[in-house]
Motif scaffolding. Structure first.
Motif, PDB file in Angstrom:
ATOM      1  N   THR A 178      -1.344   8.115 -10.896  1.00 37.01           N
ATOM      2  CA  THR A 178      -0.711   9.252 -10.902  1.00 37.01           C
ATOM      3  C   THR A 178      -0.552   9.980 -12.101  1.00 37.01           C
ATOM      4  N   ILE A 235       1.232  -0.556   0.022  1.00 35.13           N
ATOM      5  CA  ILE A 235       0.035  -0.064  -0.199  1.00 35.13           C
ATOM      6  C   ILE A 235       1.184   1.392   0.264  1.00 35.13           C
ATOM      7  N   ASN A 236       0.244   2.043  -0.652  1.00 36.68           N
ATOM      8  CA  ASN A 236       1.308   3.267  -1.331  1.00 36.68           C
ATOM      9  C   ASN A 236       2.456   3.533  -1.698  1.00 36.68           C
ATOM     10  N   GLN A 237       3.104   2.397  -2.538  1.00 45.66           N
ATOM     11  CA  GLN A 237       3.798   1.754  -3.416  1.00 45.66           C
ATOM     12  C   GLN A 237       3.238   2.654  -4.590  1.00 45.66           C
ATOM     13  N   ASN A 238       4.320   3.932  -5.422  1.00 50.03           N
ATOM     14  CA  ASN A 238       4.322   3.754  -6.566  1.00 50.03           C
ATOM     15  C   ASN A 238       4.845   2.630  -7.506  1.00 50.03           C
ATOM     16  N   ALA A 261      -3.139   1.615  -3.267  1.00 50.75           N
ATOM     17  CA  ALA A 261      -4.621   2.083  -2.697  1.00 50.75           C
ATOM     18  C   ALA A 261      -4.705   1.167  -1.823  1.00 50.75           C
ATOM     19  N   LYS A 302      -0.243   4.581  -8.316  1.00 48.47           N
ATOM     20  CA  LYS A 302      -0.019   4.153  -6.545  1.00 48.47           C
ATOM     21  C   LYS A 302      -1.084   2.809  -6.285  1.00 48.47           C
TER      22      LYS A 302
END
Length: 219
Positions: free
Chosen positions: A148, A114-117, A173, A171
């Motif tokens: 993004t 989670i929150n990784q691009n 989510a 990203k």
């Protein structure tokens, strides 16, 4: 044909035809000379009385045709045979019929947290035999991925064999398995699509402690 022949002999009368331009509906006629009888023709001719005829639907410029008439001398004398040719000029144009065909592939990471691009690569190729017009690539992000950047790319025209690649950034989510589908279509070609599944993980720490129980002392 020969300038002279003996009575009772057979001899050949030959017509050599050469097209000096593209021709259509070519008709060749000849006549069996008086004082002779017809033995054979090669190629076969249409025989109407003393007249012989050959028909060729088309002849390209430079093409030749040979017509051989075998005759038998049956009467003394000097005889003449005349041939005629009737043809029409032929004008041709060509149209190539082809079909565009798109192929699409999408690739990217299979896991993320989670929150990784994450970045996905989308490649579209015209594997057909005609230019694909007004091609557009579109990505439909699942609920677990937040775009993004752009998720639609006008590619324009793709010639046969030509390809184009774009990058779709997002990203991670939401935890879980998500199916990320990309598609491509054009104004003269059918829609194609491909997907790239990704599993988004939720990082966390579980801690447990175990050991012997402490008993109560007895006095």
């Amino acid at each position: 044909m020969p300038s002279q022949a003996a009575l009772g002999d057979t001899f050949d009368m030959v017509i050599n035809l050469t097209a000096l331009e593209n021709l259509a509906l070519v008709d060749v006629t000849d006549m069996i000379p008086a004082g002779t009888t017809l033995v054979s023709t090669d190629p076969p001719a249409k025989v109407e009385g003393a007249n012989l005829g050959w028909h060729y639907p088309q002849l390209k410029s430079g093409e030749t045709r040979k017509m051989t008439v075998k005759l038998k001398a049956t009467k003394e004398g000097s005889y003449t045979s005349c041939a005629t040719v009737h043809a029409l000029p032929l004008a041709c144009v060509s149209t190539k019929i082809g079909k565009p065909q798109l192929e699409i592939t999408k690739s990217g990471p299979t896991t993320a947290v989670i929150n990784q691009n994450v970045n996905f690569t989308i490649t579209v190729k015209n594997s057909g035999s005609m230019t694909a017009k007004n091609v557009v690539i579109t990505d439909a992000p699942p609920a677990g991925l937040t775009p993004t950047g752009a998720n639609s790319w006008p590619v324009g025209d793709l010639a046969p064999g030509q390809s184009r690649s774009v990058t779709w950034p997002a990203k991670a989510a939401k935890a879980g398995k998500h199916i990320n589908v990309a598609s491509a279509n054009g104004s003269n070609v059918d829609k194609v699509q491909d997907d790239a599944p990704i599993v988004v993980l939720q990082p966390g720490i579980d801690i447990t402690k175990s050991g012997p129980e402490i008993g109560r002392a007895h006095v």
